[in-house]
Write an enzyme that holds these catalytic residues in place. Sequence first.
Site, PDB file in Angstrom:
ATOM      1  N   GLU A   1      46.090  79.426  68.694  1.00  0.00           N
ATOM      2  CA  GLU A   1      46.450  78.339  67.774  1.00  0.00           C
ATOM      3  C   GLU A   1      45.528  77.129  67.887  1.00  0.00           C
ATOM      4  O   GLU A   1      45.313  76.406  66.914  1.00  0.00           O
ATOM      5  CB  GLU A   1      47.910  77.917  68.024  1.00  0.00           C
TER       6      GLU A   1
ATOM      7  N   ASP B   1      45.738  81.513  54.427  1.00  0.00           N
ATOM      8  CA  ASP B   1      44.775  82.134  55.336  1.00  0.00           C
ATOM      9  C   ASP B   1      45.157  81.858  56.796  1.00  0.00           C
ATOM     10  O   ASP B   1      45.778  80.837  57.098  1.00  0.00           O
ATOM     11  CB  ASP B   1      43.405  81.491  55.021  1.00  0.00           C
TER      12      ASP B   1
ATOM     13  N   HIS C   1      41.435  75.435  59.498  1.00  0.00           N
ATOM     14  CA  HIS C   1      40.127  74.946  59.917  1.00  0.00           C
ATOM     15  C   HIS C   1      39.277  74.437  58.766  1.00  0.00           C
ATOM     16  O   HIS C   1      39.549  74.717  57.597  1.00  0.00           O
ATOM     17  CB  HIS C   1      39.362  76.055  60.643  1.00  0.00           C
TER      18      HIS C   1
ATOM     19  N   TRP D   1      35.120  78.356  53.311  1.00  0.00           N
ATOM     20  CA  TRP D   1      34.496  77.372  54.199  1.00  0.00           C
ATOM     21  C   TRP D   1      34.732  75.946  53.700  1.00  0.00           C
ATOM     22  O   TRP D   1      33.818  75.265  53.228  1.00  0.00           O
ATOM     23  CB  TRP D   1      32.995  77.657  54.333  1.00  0.00           C
TER      24      TRP D   1
ATOM     25  N   ARG E   1      32.210  92.749  48.761  1.00  0.00           N
ATOM     26  CA  ARG E   1      32.435  91.676  47.791  1.00  0.00           C
ATOM     27  C   ARG E   1      31.475  91.829  46.611  1.00  0.00           C
ATOM     28  O   ARG E   1      30.803  90.889  46.188  1.00  0.00           O
ATOM     29  CB  ARG E   1      32.273  90.328  48.500  1.00  0.00           C
TER      30      ARG E   1
ATOM     31  N   GLU F   1      48.607  85.355  55.826  1.00  0.00           N
ATOM     32  CA  GLU F   1      47.769  86.346  56.498  1.00  0.00           C
ATOM     33  C   GLU F   1      48.007  86.245  58.004  1.00  0.00           C
ATOM     34  O   GLU F   1      47.692  85.223  58.619  1.00  0.00           O
ATOM     35  CB  GLU F   1      46.289  86.075  56.208  1.00  0.00           C
TER      36      GLU F   1
ATOM     37  N   ARG G   1      48.766  81.986  48.783  1.00  0.00           N
ATOM     38  CA  ARG G   1      48.375  82.886  49.862  1.00  0.00           C
ATOM     39  C   ARG G   1      47.745  81.995  50.945  1.00  0.00           C
ATOM     40  O   ARG G   1      46.849  81.199  50.659  1.00  0.00           O
ATOM     41  CB  ARG G   1      47.370  83.916  49.356  1.00  0.00           C
TER      42      ARG G   1
END
Length: 528
Positions: free
Chosen positions: A179, A223, A138, A99, A362, A247, A221
């Site tokens: 998108e 996201d 984002h 976030w 997690r 990803e 990597r």
Amino acid sequence: MLKFLLLSSVLAAPALAASASDWQNRTIYQLVTDRFATPDGSSPTCNTEDRKYCGGTWQGVIKKLDYIQNMGFDAVWISPVVKNVEGTTAYGEAFHGYWTSDITQLNSHFGSTDDLKALSKALHDRGMYLMVDVVVNHMAATQDPPNFASFTPFNTQSDFHPECLIQASDYFNNQTAVEQCWLGDSKMPLADVNTEDQNIVNTWNTWIGDLVKNYSVDGVRIDTVKHVRKDFWPDFAKSAGVFTIGEVLDNRTTYVKDYTQVVDSVLDYPDWYPLVNAFMSTTGNLSALPETVKASQDTYKNGAFNTGAFLENHDQPRLGSQTNDSSLIMNAMVWPFVGDGIPILYYGQEQGYAGGADPANREALWLSGYSTTNAMFNHTVGLVAARQAAAKANSNFLSTKVQFLSSNASTLVVSKPPLVALLTNQGSSSTPTWTVNGANFSANEEIYDVLTCTKYTADGNGALTVTGSSGKPQILLPTSALTAAGRSCPNFNAISAKQPSSAAALSSTLLPIGSAVAAVLVAAQFFF
Ligand SMILES: *[C@@H]1O[C@H](CO)[C@@H](O)[C@H](O)[C@H]1NC(C)=O
Ligand SMILES: *[C@@H]1O[C@H](CO)[C@@H](O)[C@H](O)[C@H]1NC(C)=O
Ligand SMILES: *[C@@H]1O[C@H](CO)[C@@H](O)[C@H](O)[C@H]1NC(C)=O
Ligand SMILES: *[C@@H]1O[C@H](CO)[C@@H](O)[C@H](O)[C@H]1NC(C)=O
Ligand SMILES: *[C@@H]1O[C@H](CO)[C@@H](O)[C@H](O)[C@H]1NC(C)=O
Ligand SMILES: *[C@@H]1O[C@H](CO)[C@@H](O)[C@H](O)[C@H]1NC(C)=O
Ligand SMILES: *[C@@H]1O[C@H](CO)[C@@H](O)[C@H](O)[C@H]1NC(C)=O
Ligand SMILES: *[C@@H]1O[C@H](CO)[C@@H](O)[C@H](O)[C@H]1NC(C)=O
Ligand SMILES: *[C@@H]1O[C@H](CO)[C@@H](O)[C@H](O)[C@H]1NC(C)=O
């Protein structure tokens, strides 16, 4: 000035400036930074349902690198590193790191700038790679509409696409919406960065180059890659200057293949779906996996080579939440290690963790006590060792496509010379049999299942029939390959645990002074 900064940061943590081909020979351990290890070795309670920070840090990771390296892994993928929204949101705290609120600062819950540099250096000192997770698509908002001024550096509404939430049907009908509309929901909108704006594109490209350089990152990597226009990615990947793996969460090779043209590699979601379906119960159908593998081999830019092959990750329920039959889990775990992709193991799998959907998947690893004696740990060590032995014994291992010598609904015979993997989903009460024909074993060749060090002998035609036990998988390697790899039975696993092959095998590629100079030269192509 810039040159001096670059040189000093590189010398602080020698970069290996790793390319896609450098990564092909790696095995990756993916961890959630907040949940892997605490800096003081303490074991605080960590209730996943609370969705709160539990106390794992980069210094914690450094202290537990022996644990990772002793399993044989030679690369670590950590959670996103930048500053996230603070405090409690509708979905708890940002302990997972996805976030973003400010891309110019680090997440202080995980440590300082020096701590992240120290992690990078500690990995490089062991010949291991650092993979950092980044989110470009984002920024996370805690209210709707977002307070755009709270973001850095994109801090006005015009830095974002107009708000509209992506609808489920858009994934099949409207790529523009995928998108340009937003992920998240009204409680936590994920404000979609306007990656059509050239100034924003430039900011991202400079940022990723700096991030890689500042922390000597070896791989990135990325996201939510499918949520940004495809032609954004080539320059971003080039600016990173190291291996990029994206990803693209979709089960269709026909959809995912296009992204293999714009970043180095993708996480292999299309193979993951049939893999899980095959092994989540004894009634699963193994035949769909070979079909998807063939499609990825035929349509991805580099075939299936370099795809990120995984069974679990932070976004999906662990297989142990879908079945209690450990033989099914052990079989499914084999696939990423015997296919064409780069194996990725999600932390906790080696401890038999069984958390379901996010946030249950997690779990804090310290609650396991980091056991090195349980069966899943042993299995993990065996899988990493089998792949590394096969790569060492056959210099063409990594570039030879995996083949299925036979497949039906309940058994697979997988060949990637010199290894043959025998898989089944018949379950722990079964006694599976596999007929191995066409593996190119020599007549009367001596062969081991390296997961148990059981010995077999091929017949006069180099064929054999293997009877398993308790529904467990097997990985066959001829004695000649074991010898070539410097390994042997009965202690195939033990060797790996005591002398991680990465330290010895990779020392030739890690010459601190030479590689620092090489890294400067490589980096210079991008920064001067
Ligand atoms: C696709 O989504 C965009 C963004 O929501 C919208 O403007 C456009 O009309 C949609 N196209 C179609 C064909 O529905
Ligand atoms: C990298 O370091 C430079 C110099 O300290 C700093 O200005 C920049 O913000 C840093 N960038 C990132 C992404 O860490
Ligand atoms: C992908 O998933 C959808 C929805 O579950 C399903 O209908 C479709 O058949 C799947 N496609 C492939 C290629 O597996
Ligand atoms: C398994 O899947 C294959 C292809 O995906 C199909 O041809 C076969 O009929 C299925 N077998 C069973 C038992 O469902
Ligand atoms: C596994 O066993 C536990 C304890 O008996 C049970 O609660 C759980 O539902 C089982 N899970 C599955 C997927 O069968
Ligand atoms: C660990 O693996 C070895 C094979 O190398 C096997 O002989 C042994 O039984 C395994 N131990 C456990 C606890 O599973
Ligand atoms: C792959 O790694 C092994 C050691 O793990 C090494 O012996 C082998 O030479 C490497 N192969 C390639 C192609 O880099
Ligand atoms: C699948 O193939 C194996 C041999 O590789 C055989 O033993 C088994 O009976 C077959 N199962 C089915 C359902 O055809
Ligand atoms: C066996 O060798 C032949 C001839 O070199 C080759 O075409 C075939 O692909 C090999 N089979 C396997 C399973 O590697």
